[in-house]
Enzyme design. Structure first.
Site, short mmCIF file in Angstrom:
data_model
loop_
_atom_site.label_atom_id
_atom_site.label_comp_id
_atom_site.label_asym_id
_atom_site.label_seq_id
_atom_site.Cartn_x
_atom_site.Cartn_y
_atom_site.Cartn_z
N HIS A 1 0.85 -1.19 0.00
CA HIS A 1 0.00 0.00 0.00
C HIS A 1 0.89 1.24 0.00
O HIS A 1 2.06 1.19 0.40
CB HIS A 1 -0.90 0.01 1.24
CG HIS A 1 -1.98 -1.01 1.20
ND1 HIS A 1 -3.12 -0.93 1.97
CD2 HIS A 1 -2.11 -2.16 0.50
CE1 HIS A 1 -3.90 -1.96 1.75
NE2 HIS A 1 -3.30 -2.73 0.85
N CYS B 1 -5.80 2.43 5.76
CA CYS B 1 -6.51 1.19 6.10
C CYS B 1 -5.94 0.66 7.42
O CYS B 1 -4.92 1.17 7.90
CB CYS B 1 -6.34 0.16 4.98
SG CYS B 1 -4.71 -0.61 4.95
N CYS C 1 -2.16 -0.25 7.20
CA CYS C 1 -1.30 0.92 7.10
C CYS C 1 -1.28 1.69 8.42
O CYS C 1 -0.23 2.18 8.84
CB CYS C 1 -1.76 1.82 5.96
SG CYS C 1 -1.52 1.07 4.34
N GLU D 1 1.08 3.95 1.86
CA GLU D 1 1.66 4.36 3.14
C GLU D 1 2.82 3.44 3.54
O GLU D 1 3.87 3.91 3.98
CB GLU D 1 0.59 4.35 4.24
CG GLU D 1 -0.55 5.31 4.00
CD GLU D 1 -1.73 4.70 3.24
OE1 GLU D 1 -2.86 5.18 3.42
OE2 GLU D 1 -1.53 3.73 2.47
#
Length: 189
Positions: free
Chosen positions: A86, A116, A119, A88
């Site tokens: 992801h 999320c 993250c 991040e």
């Protein structure tokens, strides 16, 4: 100084920025907000650029330390075949690599979307001091990135989660923990 409503202005620099009224009754844009906008624009630019070039989903993030970007990331889940890639997490990985540390407690993260649960956990483990985000997780759900299921799962007892979890060999694993606890040269994190 106190915050107040911004005056009508045609100066593009003051549009969208918080305005501070100082003791001389003058309005001026808050410099911190210009920097925040600059970094958020970069996170959004990354999300758009990488999405358009089919390098990932519509998510971007930057890690900032001392007013400088030290890590950039965009969603690479499908291009890297890595569900943890992801934006991040990728930005945190790059920042840690560049700064040669696993602690980013003097850094901030700017993300094009609310993080999320995975993250968010990475952000806490990296000890970032602040998170700025643009889109909400509800905005993401509207384009079929629905993390609410995971948010709910985390709060459930292990026995009630969708993915079955079975504990095995706890005593053997606890022996490793006991060794760690007494290890004199361990590096705490």
């Amino acid at each position: 100084m106190h915050r107040t409503s911004p005056p009508a202005c045609s100066n593009l620099k003051c549009l969208g920025a918080a305005v501070v009224k100082d003791e001389f009754d003058r309005f001026r844009p808050s410099p911190i907000n210009f920097m925040n906008s600059k970094f958020m624009h970069e996170a959004i630019r990354l999300s758009r650029q990488k999405m358009r070039s089919n390098q990932g989903g519509p998510f971007g993030a930057v890690v900032v330390r001392g007013g400088k970007i030290v890590g950039r990331g965009w969603n690479r889940v499908t291009t890297a075949n890595d569900p943890t890639a992801h934006a991040e997490v990728m930005a945190i990985r790059e920042a840690c690599r560049r700064l040669k540390t696993f602690r980013l407690d003097d850094c901030e993260l700017y993300a094009s979307c609310e993080p999320c649960p995975m993250c968010l956990a990475a952000i806490y483990w990296a000890r970032l001091k602040k998170i700025y985000y643009a889109n909400t997780r509800r905005d993401a759900a509207r384009i079929e990135f629905d993390d609410d299921f995971i948010y709910r799962e985390v709060g459930r007892p292990v026995s009630r989660r969708k993915i079955p979890m079975t504990q095995l060999l706890r005593r053997e694993a606890l022996a490793v923990f006991a060794e760690w606890k007494s290890k004199p040269d361990k590096m705490r994190y």
